[in-house]
Design a protein around this motif. Structure first.
Motif, PDB file in Angstrom:
ATOM      1  N   GLY A  98      -7.334   2.631   2.427  1.00  0.00           N
ATOM      2  CA  GLY A  98      -6.937   1.322   2.928  1.00  0.00           C
ATOM      3  C   GLY A  98      -8.008   0.272   2.683  1.00  0.00           C
ATOM      4  O   GLY A  98      -7.718  -0.862   2.274  1.00  0.00           O
TER       5      GLY A  98
ATOM      6  N   ALA B 160      -3.744   3.202   6.700  1.00  0.00           N
ATOM      7  CA  ALA B 160      -4.213   2.318   5.631  1.00  0.00           C
ATOM      8  C   ALA B 160      -4.104   0.849   6.041  1.00  0.00           C
ATOM      9  O   ALA B 160      -4.973   0.031   5.705  1.00  0.00           O
ATOM     10  CB  ALA B 160      -3.410   2.573   4.353  1.00  0.00           C
TER      11      ALA B 160
ATOM     12  N   SER C 234       2.280  -1.775   4.330  1.00  0.00           N
ATOM     13  CA  SER C 234       1.654  -0.473   4.109  1.00  0.00           C
ATOM     14  C   SER C 234       2.622   0.654   4.440  1.00  0.00           C
ATOM     15  O   SER C 234       3.422   0.554   5.369  1.00  0.00           O
ATOM     16  CB  SER C 234       0.400  -0.333   4.976  1.00  0.00           C
ATOM     17  OG  SER C 234      -0.177   0.952   4.830  1.00  0.00           O
TER      18      SER C 234
ATOM     19  N   ALA D 283      -7.284  -1.666   6.253  1.00  0.00           N
ATOM     20  CA  ALA D 283      -7.244  -2.888   5.435  1.00  0.00           C
ATOM     21  C   ALA D 283      -7.546  -4.112   6.296  1.00  0.00           C
ATOM     22  O   ALA D 283      -8.310  -5.004   5.896  1.00  0.00           O
ATOM     23  CB  ALA D 283      -5.873  -3.031   4.773  1.00  0.00           C
TER      24      ALA D 283
ATOM     25  N   LEU E 167       0.873  -1.173   0.000  1.00  0.00           N
ATOM     26  CA  LEU E 167       0.000   0.000   0.000  1.00  0.00           C
ATOM     27  C   LEU E 167       0.906   1.219   0.000  1.00  0.00           C
ATOM     28  O   LEU E 167       1.541   1.545   1.011  1.00  0.00           O
ATOM     29  CB  LEU E 167      -0.910   0.005   1.231  1.00  0.00           C
ATOM     30  CG  LEU E 167      -1.764  -1.245   1.471  1.00  0.00           C
ATOM     31  CD1 LEU E 167      -2.754  -1.013   2.593  1.00  0.00           C
ATOM     32  CD2 LEU E 167      -2.486  -1.667   0.201  1.00  0.00           C
TER      33      LEU E 167
END
Length: 339
Positions: free
Chosen positions: A230, A253, A248, A257, A188
């Motif tokens: 995210g 995020a 990430s 997630a 990410l």
């Protein structure tokens, strides 16, 4: 009737001392004896004299104010950096003005224009996600006043950067997932227009290369790294099928997630292991707790402030402008421990 504020001339008249001597004494000039200074300061207090700081600033071209420009004050990392900056600046007799760009280049430009108008003595800044043109920063530089960049490096001429080795930190995070048996790792990422996120992606790619794992562009999800981003990235990751690890570029995020994975019945770390970046306080108390990279935010703030104060004192043209890299640490928690 409103009482008028006492002036230097009132003190001069009360003591029968020349007003220029009174002025020197109040500015702690060595040309005035300690005995005379004592008399003048005592009388100034009796009359309720208050120094006109605006007039003094105009004479010296100093405001004794520095500005800190950050993307978002609500982020733990930035608020901790501010604490470090403020502590050091306060000890040196400087006030700190705090501004947030909200990751908007237009807002950042307006802030810089205001800071130029208000003649702040120096600026410490973490640029916005949208900042790719630096003319608004160069306009401040043209006044021969220093700018210090932190967190998000910016290689503007004659400017110092205070940050960590982001390539190495991201490499550590990715290699940790590989050590846990992950072979298909997603990243990410923040905007690749920003040097900080280019460096973190570079570290991710380097770890994959070292361990002969596939570096697939489809496994990299570039965004603003907000909570919504995210979640959106997590949805795309599950659509790919087979991803067993996520690195990430921030904790926000990463955590969102993980929340999305949970709603879909995907277990962390059993199905997908996750590592974040920044060591936000929430990362230690969520379930499972988040493995993350710790940055020494308070020390970054103190170092940025000290560097700025040095550059405000010395002649900028005679200084060796350099970048400072502080150490980071991988904090291993439940979200990544497959083994």
């Amino acid at each position: 009737m409103k009482k008028e504020r006492a002036t230097i001339h009132d003190i001069s008249k009360a003591l029968g001392i020349d007003s220029s001597t009174v002025s020197r004494a109040l500015n702690d000039s060595p040309r005035v004896s300690q005995k005379t200074k004592g008399l003048i300061i005592k009388k100034a207090k009796e009359l309720g004299y208050q120094r006109n700081s605006l007039a003094s600033n105009l004479r010296t071209n100093k405001t004794h104010t520095i500005a800190v420009v950050i993307p978002r004050i609500s982020r733990y990392f930035f608020s901790t950096v501010i604490a470090g900056i403020e502590e050091t600046a306060h000890e040196a007799g400087y006030n700190v003005l705090i501004c947030q760009s909200l990751d908007s280049i237009d807002r950042e430009k307006k802030i810089m224009s205001t800071l130029i108008s208000n003649r702040v003595d120096g600026i410490i800044i973490s640029i916005s996600m949208e900042t790719t043109d630096y003319k608004h920063l160069e306009a401040y530089q043209s006044l021969e006043k220093p700018i210090i960049f932190f967190d998000r490096p910016c290689f503007l001429k004659n400017c110092s950067n205070i940050t960590i080795d982001n390539v190495h930190a991201s490499f550590m995070a990715t290699e940790h997932l590989i050590s846990q048996g992950c072979t298909r790792i997603a990243h990410l990422s923040g905007s690749q227009k920003i040097e900080l996120y280019r460096q973190r992606q570079k570290g991710y790619m380097a770890a994959l290369k070292k361990h002969n794992l596939e570096a697939n562009a489809k496994h990299i999800f570039e965004s603003g790294l907000s909570e919504e981003d995210g979640m959106a990235s997590a949805k795309k990751i599950l659509e790919l099928k087979g991803i067993d690890g996520v690195v990430s570029a921030n904790d926000t995020a990463a955590i969102s997630a993980m929340k999305y994975f949970k709603t879909q019945g995907v277990k962390v770390p059993e199905d997908i292991a996750v590592v974040g970046f920044n060591n936000d306080p929430i990362s230690a108390i969520i379930e499972p707790s988040l493995t993350t990279i710790h940055q020494p935010a308070f020390e970054i703030g103190k170092m940025a402030s000290r560097t700025l104060l040095e550059q405000m004192t010395d002649n900028l043209k005679e200084q060796q402008i350099s970048s400072t890299l502080l150490d980071s640490e991988l904090i291993i928690r439940s979200s990544s421990q497959k083994k």
